[in-house]
Enzyme design. Structure first.
Site, PDB file in Angstrom:
ATOM      1  CB  THR A 241      31.128  22.196  53.117  1.00 14.26           C
ATOM      2  OG1 THR A 241      32.359  22.832  52.735  1.00 14.26           O
ATOM      3  CG2 THR A 241      29.975  23.147  52.822  1.00 14.26           C
TER       4      THR A 241
ATOM      5  CB  CYS B  93      37.031  26.314  50.211  1.00 14.70           C
ATOM      6  SG  CYS B  93      37.587  24.690  50.789  1.00 14.70           S
TER       7      CYS B  93
END
Length: 397
Positions: A92, A340
């Site tokens: 990320t 996620c």
């Protein structure tokens, strides 16, 4: 082997679990565990000193050695110069740094990505749109491959960045990155090319020389490293997302997570001996056994361009959450979409973009594979899926 692979009730089959393996994440390997337990790594972990401080203590030198070794292993696995590897806290952060860094470093106001990207790419793109940038989300075909004609039509001289994943995290479809590179070279005035390789790094070859990406993201916990460590391959001049002490050539300030980086390096070294063909055979075995054992199964993905570590199937007439929990009761863990964003229940943007029917989207289940999965695991999973799916369909009638 990880102790989490067995229980009192019998062996668990973790085909898709954030703590263990597959496309969400993998169990730390023995090599990684060994790297974390070496005297040098424990010495650094227990120290209060900063390894980049001016005082060149034994601890500082050992830490620097561990980081350099990990960078060398990661670079060799990728086929890149070690000086182009920067460590981050995960995929990320790497994606955010690549996107914001590339755009903020220049004056161009147009960026391009696809409709099937990971949230760590989609959300930064939405943020750029809110700030006045023009953001184009390119569609995909029924197998999940991006529409190259649409991409070609969107690219222009004002394009600053094109960001495309290598392997889709839900379907395993491999994107035609060589064609993307060709179009960027032909249609733009030096737009940067970012590849989200979180699902492919260490699993399938990445032709760095042919693709010529300016930026590439990867994550340790997808290849049996530990969570909280990632990398960004960077050949371009970009703006830093995190500023402070100027570590890592001012691109990523902050004291490095030396134990995590050392573990990542060990995982990279181990991946060079990974047996992809064995995993490919296990994926095909599971697909064939499920399709032979129950009717009305829909395969979601490409028949030719796919990564063996992901398999996505729909079972029309069955809510995926019900099947997930039924399998969980038997010690088999699967997923209903991107982990996620699993805390935000919604229809899969990937399957929606592929034009799947609503009943196919709501019944989709993802099976993920790792090097620890065996034929026995696959056979037991297939039998359980067929039995539970048939049972649920009888109840739902």
């Amino acid at each position: 082997a990880s102790p989490s692979m067995s229980t009192k009730a019998g062996r668990k089959i973790i085909t898709d679990n954030p703590n263990y393996q597959g496309s969400l994440g993998t169990a730390i390997s023995e090599a990684v565990e060994l790297a974390m337990s070496t005297p040098n790594c424990k010495y650094v972990l227990g120290s209060v000193l900063n390894h980049v401080a001016l005082h060149q203590t034994v601890i500082g030198l050992e830490a620097e050695k561990l980081v350099k070794g990990a960078k060398k292993n990661a670079a060799e696995l990728l086929g890149a110069p070690a000086e182009d590897i920067y460590f981050t806290s995960g995929g990320t952060e790497s994606n955010n740094t690549a996107i914001f860094g590339a755009v903020y470093a220049g004056r161009k106001k147009h960026v391009v990505t696809t409709k099937i990207e990971h949230p760590s790419v989609i959300e930064p793109m939405k943020r750029l749109a809110e700030k006045g940038y023009t953001v184009d989300f390119v569609g995909v075909d029924g197998e999940g491959r991006l529409d190259l004609d649409e991409l070609a039509a969107k690219l222009c001289t004002d394009t600053a960045l094109v960001s495309v994943m290598h392997v889709n995290n839900e379907t395993g479809t491999i994107q035609p990155l060589s064609e993307v590179r060709r179009l960027i070279s032909e249609k733009t005035d030096g737009a940067l090319f970012h590849i989200d390789a979180v699902q492919s790094f260490g699993k399938i070859p990445i032709d760095l020389r042919g693709l010529k990406p300016d930026l590439l993201s990867a994550s340790a916990h997808k290849i049996h490293g530990i969570k909280g460590t990632g990398l960004l391959y960077c050949k371009a001049r970009i703006a830093p997302l995190i500023v402070g002490g100027g570590q890592q050539k001012n691109l990523r300030s902050g004291t490095e997570n030396v134990p995590g980086i050392a573990a990542f390096g060990a995982a990279c070294a181990e991946r060079r001996g990974a047996d992809y063909d064995r995993v490919l055979g296990l994926r095909q075995r599971l697909l064939e056994k499920i399709c032979a054992g129950i009717d009305n199964v829909v395969y979601n993905g490409s028949d030719t361009d796919f990564c063996a570590y992901v398999l996505n199937l729909s079972f029309p007439g069955i809510k995926s959450e019900i099947l997930l929990h039924s399998l969980e009761a038997e010690g088999i863990y699967v997923s209903t979409g991107s982990a996620c964003s699993s805390n935000k229940p919604q229809l899969s943007s990937t399957l929606t973009a592929m034009g799947k029917k609503n009943e196919e989207i709501t019944s989709a289940v993802r099976f993920s594979f790792s090097d620890e999965i065996t034929e026995e695991d696959v056979d037991r999973t297939a039998a359980a899926v067929c039995a539970q799916a048939a049972k649920i369909r009888r109840i739902m009638r």
